[in-house]
Scaffold this motif. Structure first.
Motif: not given
Length: 64
Positions: A52-58, A60-64
């Motif tokens: 979950e945190e990995f996806v949130k971080g991903f 937040q970075k604009g999915g790049q």
């Protein structure tokens, strides 16, 4: 990951060259495969425990 190019070493011994080179390259490839598997296992472990945190971080970075 950059790949290394290997050149056959000339030992001057004669008949062991091609077999030793093939064996050495196979050993290097096996070691590299183990390293890649280790990294993939580590990524899997992080995703299993904290996806979950990995996806949130991903996201937040604009999915790049």
């Amino acid at each position: 990951m950059a790949q290394e190019q290997t050149r056959p070493e000339r030992s001057g011994g004669g008949d062991e060259g091609p077999v030793d080179e093939g064996t050495r390259v196979a050993a290097q490839n096996a070691a590299r495969d183990e390293d890649v598997d280790s990294v993939l296992d580590e990524i899997d472990g992080v995703l299993e425990s904290n996806a979950e945190e990995f996806v949130k971080g991903f996201v937040q970075k604009g999915g790049q």
